[in-house]
Design a protein around this motif. Sequence first.
Motif, PDB file in Angstrom:
ATOM      1  N   VAL A   1       0.862  -1.174   0.000  1.00  0.00           N
ATOM      2  CA  VAL A   1       0.000   0.000   0.000  1.00  0.00           C
ATOM      3  C   VAL A   1       0.900   1.226   0.000  1.00  0.00           C
ATOM      4  O   VAL A   1       2.081   1.150   0.341  1.00  0.00           O
ATOM      5  CB  VAL A   1      -0.943   0.036   1.219  1.00  0.00           C
ATOM      6  N   ARG A   2       0.334   2.351  -0.385  1.00  0.00           N
ATOM      7  CA  ARG A   2       1.101   3.608  -0.390  1.00  0.00           C
ATOM      8  C   ARG A   2       0.297   4.681   0.333  1.00  0.00           C
ATOM      9  O   ARG A   2      -0.909   4.847   0.106  1.00  0.00           O
ATOM     10  CB  ARG A   2       1.435   4.047  -1.809  1.00  0.00           C
ATOM     11  N   ILE A   3       1.007   5.414   1.197  1.00  0.00           N
ATOM     12  CA  ILE A   3       0.401   6.520   1.928  1.00  0.00           C
ATOM     13  C   ILE A   3       1.494   7.540   2.236  1.00  0.00           C
ATOM     14  O   ILE A   3       2.605   7.183   2.618  1.00  0.00           O
ATOM     15  CB  ILE A   3      -0.297   6.028   3.218  1.00  0.00           C
TER      16      ILE A   3
ATOM     17  N   VAL B   1       7.165  12.658  -2.433  1.00  0.00           N
ATOM     18  CA  VAL B   1       6.580  13.193  -3.661  1.00  0.00           C
ATOM     19  C   VAL B   1       5.126  12.781  -3.827  1.00  0.00           C
ATOM     20  O   VAL B   1       4.262  13.598  -4.161  1.00  0.00           O
ATOM     21  CB  VAL B   1       7.397  12.742  -4.893  1.00  0.00           C
ATOM     22  N   SER B   2       4.795  11.528  -3.559  1.00  0.00           N
ATOM     23  CA  SER B   2       3.458  11.033  -3.894  1.00  0.00           C
ATOM     24  C   SER B   2       2.358  11.625  -3.032  1.00  0.00           C
ATOM     25  O   SER B   2       1.238  11.839  -3.504  1.00  0.00           O
ATOM     26  CB  SER B   2       3.425   9.504  -3.797  1.00  0.00           C
ATOM     27  N   ARG B   3       2.604  11.866  -1.740  1.00  0.00           N
ATOM     28  CA  ARG B   3       1.618  12.441  -0.815  1.00  0.00           C
ATOM     29  C   ARG B   3       0.278  11.714  -0.909  1.00  0.00           C
ATOM     30  O   ARG B   3      -0.800  12.324  -0.939  1.00  0.00           O
ATOM     31  CB  ARG B   3       1.433  13.938  -1.082  1.00  0.00           C
ATOM     32  N   ALA B   4       0.338  10.394  -0.969  1.00  0.00           N
ATOM     33  CA  ALA B   4      -0.874   9.583  -1.130  1.00  0.00           C
ATOM     34  C   ALA B   4      -1.769   9.713   0.093  1.00  0.00           C
ATOM     35  O   ALA B   4      -1.308   9.823   1.230  1.00  0.00           O
ATOM     36  CB  ALA B   4      -0.497   8.125  -1.360  1.00  0.00           C
ATOM     37  N   THR B   5      -3.071   9.672  -0.119  1.00  0.00           N
ATOM     38  CA  THR B   5      -4.031   9.909   0.953  1.00  0.00           C
ATOM     39  C   THR B   5      -4.620   8.607   1.469  1.00  0.00           C
ATOM     40  O   THR B   5      -4.205   7.506   1.083  1.00  0.00           O
ATOM     41  CB  THR B   5      -5.137  10.870   0.487  1.00  0.00           C
TER      42      THR B   5
ATOM     43  N   ALA C   1      -8.576   6.882   2.941  1.00  0.00           N
ATOM     44  CA  ALA C   1     -10.024   7.088   2.906  1.00  0.00           C
ATOM     45  C   ALA C   1     -10.537   7.830   4.133  1.00  0.00           C
ATOM     46  O   ALA C   1     -11.547   8.548   4.067  1.00  0.00           O
ATOM     47  CB  ALA C   1     -10.737   5.731   2.795  1.00  0.00           C
ATOM     48  N   GLY C   2      -9.847   7.714   5.248  1.00  0.00           N
ATOM     49  CA  GLY C   2     -10.292   8.371   6.460  1.00  0.00           C
ATOM     50  C   GLY C   2      -9.718   9.754   6.674  1.00  0.00           C
ATOM     51  O   GLY C   2     -10.074  10.427   7.648  1.00  0.00           O
ATOM     52  N   ALA C   3      -8.837  10.198   5.778  1.00  0.00           N
ATOM     53  CA  ALA C   3      -8.200  11.506   5.942  1.00  0.00           C
ATOM     54  C   ALA C   3      -9.115  12.618   5.446  1.00  0.00           C
ATOM     55  O   ALA C   3      -9.840  12.448   4.464  1.00  0.00           O
ATOM     56  CB  ALA C   3      -6.879  11.537   5.185  1.00  0.00           C
ATOM     57  N   LYS C   4      -9.059  13.750   6.100  1.00  0.00           N
ATOM     58  CA  LYS C   4      -9.907  14.883   5.721  1.00  0.00           C
ATOM     59  C   LYS C   4      -9.300  15.698   4.593  1.00  0.00           C
ATOM     60  O   LYS C   4     -10.026  16.347   3.842  1.00  0.00           O
ATOM     61  CB  LYS C   4     -10.154  15.775   6.943  1.00  0.00           C
ATOM     62  N   ASN C   5      -7.967  15.698   4.499  1.00  0.00           N
ATOM     63  CA  ASN C   5      -7.335  16.425   3.398  1.00  0.00           C
ATOM     64  C   ASN C   5      -6.854  15.441   2.353  1.00  0.00           C
ATOM     65  O   ASN C   5      -6.756  14.248   2.593  1.00  0.00           O
ATOM     66  CB  ASN C   5      -6.184  17.302   3.907  1.00  0.00           C
ATOM     67  N   GLY C   6      -6.555  15.936   1.171  1.00  0.00           N
ATOM     68  CA  GLY C   6      -6.268  15.048   0.055  1.00  0.00           C
ATOM     69  C   GLY C   6      -4.821  14.662  -0.114  1.00  0.00           C
ATOM     70  O   GLY C   6      -4.482  13.896  -1.006  1.00  0.00           O
ATOM     71  N   ALA C   7      -3.936  15.177   0.729  1.00  0.00           N
ATOM     72  CA  ALA C   7      -2.509  14.873   0.583  1.00  0.00           C
ATOM     73  C   ALA C   7      -1.905  14.709   1.969  1.00  0.00           C
ATOM     74  O   ALA C   7      -2.088  15.566   2.840  1.00  0.00           O
ATOM     75  CB  ALA C   7      -1.801  15.984  -0.185  1.00  0.00           C
ATOM     76  N   LEU C   8      -1.188  13.626   2.163  1.00  0.00           N
ATOM     77  CA  LEU C   8      -0.570  13.340   3.455  1.00  0.00           C
ATOM     78  C   LEU C   8       0.948  13.368   3.316  1.00  0.00           C
ATOM     79  O   LEU C   8       1.484  12.978   2.276  1.00  0.00           O
ATOM     80  CB  LEU C   8      -1.007  11.968   3.965  1.00  0.00           C
ATOM     81  N   ASN C   9       1.612  13.850   4.362  1.00  0.00           N
ATOM     82  CA  ASN C   9       3.073  13.833   4.325  1.00  0.00           C
ATOM     83  C   ASN C   9       3.604  12.849   5.362  1.00  0.00           C
ATOM     84  O   ASN C   9       2.847  12.145   6.025  1.00  0.00           O
ATOM     85  CB  ASN C   9       3.653  15.243   4.503  1.00  0.00           C
ATOM     86  N   GLY C  10       4.925  12.791   5.479  1.00  0.00           N
ATOM     87  CA  GLY C  10       5.495  11.677   6.215  1.00  0.00           C
ATOM     88  C   GLY C  10       5.259  10.405   5.411  1.00  0.00           C
ATOM     89  O   GLY C  10       4.781  10.437   4.274  1.00  0.00           O
ATOM     90  N   GLY C  11       5.578   9.279   5.979  1.00  0.00           N
ATOM     91  CA  GLY C  11       5.373   8.003   5.305  1.00  0.00           C
ATOM     92  C   GLY C  11       5.429   6.880   6.314  1.00  0.00           C
ATOM     93  O   GLY C  11       5.705   7.103   7.503  1.00  0.00           O
ATOM     94  N   PRO C  12       5.164   5.646   5.895  1.00  0.00           N
ATOM     95  CA  PRO C  12       5.231   4.519   6.827  1.00  0.00           C
ATOM     96  C   PRO C  12       6.577   4.488   7.546  1.00  0.00           C
ATOM     97  O   PRO C  12       7.626   4.483   6.920  1.00  0.00           O
ATOM     98  CB  PRO C  12       5.054   3.302   5.916  1.00  0.00           C
TER      99      PRO C  12
END
Length: 464
Positions: free
Chosen positions: A361-363, A367-371, A373-384
């Motif tokens: 999975v990607r989150i 660069v990708s800032r993958a989101t 389903a439970g996040a309120k904004n469309g781009a997430l930072n940091g990573g696993p």
Amino acid sequence: MAIWTPDPSFYPSPRMAMKAAPETLAYVAAFDPDRKTPDAIAVVDVDPKSKSYSTIIGSTAMPNAGDELHHFGWNACSSCLCPNAPHAHAERRYLVVPGLRSSRIHILDTKPDPRNPRIVKVLEPKEIAEKTGYTRPHTTHCGPGGIYVSALGNPDGKAPGGIFLMDHESFEPLGRWEVDRGPQRLGYDGWWHLGYDTMVTSEWGTPDTFENGLVPEVLLGSGYGHRLHFWDFTRRTHMQEIDLGAEYQLIFELRPAHDPTKAYGFVNSVISLKDLSSSIWMWHRDGDKWAVKRIIDIPAEPADPDLLPPVLKGFKAVPPLVTDINLSMDDRFLYVACWGTGDMQQYDVSDPSEPKLTGKVRIGGIVSRATHAGAKNGALNGGPQMVEVSRDGRRVYFTNSLYGAVDSQFYPDGIDGWMVKLDVKPQGGVAFDPKFFIQWPMGHRPHQVRLDGGDCSSDSYCYP
């Protein structure tokens, strides 16, 4: 007639531990990267039947600011049932919580109210340094004989780093673990093969090379750790050093097989100086010696320099930056956290020398800032980043912050903390639980996760 019985969360074997009841609480270390407000241990509801599922239901603040809470653990665990362990009737009750930057260690009692742990003791850095010769406690493991703490520096913040022991009841620092350290100078993690009477340790660097961020000159000069060390666990003496190669920098998390009859384990190298890739290595017995084999290479991904932080612009690529790994209790699935690209990868390591990618999975990601389903904004930072696996192997939890000073080097806009959960398919494959997404409260970032009753990186076993 009253008799003593072991803590019900202690299991003689990983097979028995896998049959334990599912976890209901997770304890999460949360720190203030600005070091202005106290860090905390947050309590998260992970019981899907609960009305407060996927929320923070408690928080215990530390008495001081600036600790940078790191890899904490339990005072006692299933290794208490080993035949050579003198404390089979200890309780898994206290969390031993080190501050990597402050060199304090906090003891939290979870028994009176598991949802509201309370601090019962704080060990100050002066006492730890005087009694053990070490500072910058990094990782705690409960094991035979007490609590083992890996530390990254001496009292002056220089080499050598190493391991010291604490009493599991009084929490007094007992002293340096190593009797003869041989060539070992750098520290990071330490774990063991109880069935083979062997300790393994890995390497990062001295505090002056990471406390203000990774030092490019040290990294490019191969100055960070690139070796594994093998020790006689009983005699506490160095037996063997294996150099993975100066190209392979930052040798971090040790994940030995849970089955004590198996003489192998896995470790990650965060970055290769040759091509920015990350790699996973397997150590194993080869005759009467230990040997290593590189079993997984994860390449960097080409990227637009305009989307990269200054430290990476010249490379025009995103390194995977594998900063944590974890192994399921049945030794079948290895989880690999790619903090740079945002991938969490699952490998079937039933044949440990020939892993097979079975899920991803990607989150987040640089660069990708993958989101989610439970996040309120469309781009997430940091990573696993810090990853923990339930005892039955059906659930995987992870957070997105590495270390305050390093976070800002790769995510210069700052990291907004989050915690997520994956559901695991029995034959391999992972998927996000769409109902589990915690947007971490501003001011803190989440790091290490521990599950009530134990998890796949807290316990070791003497019986198969």
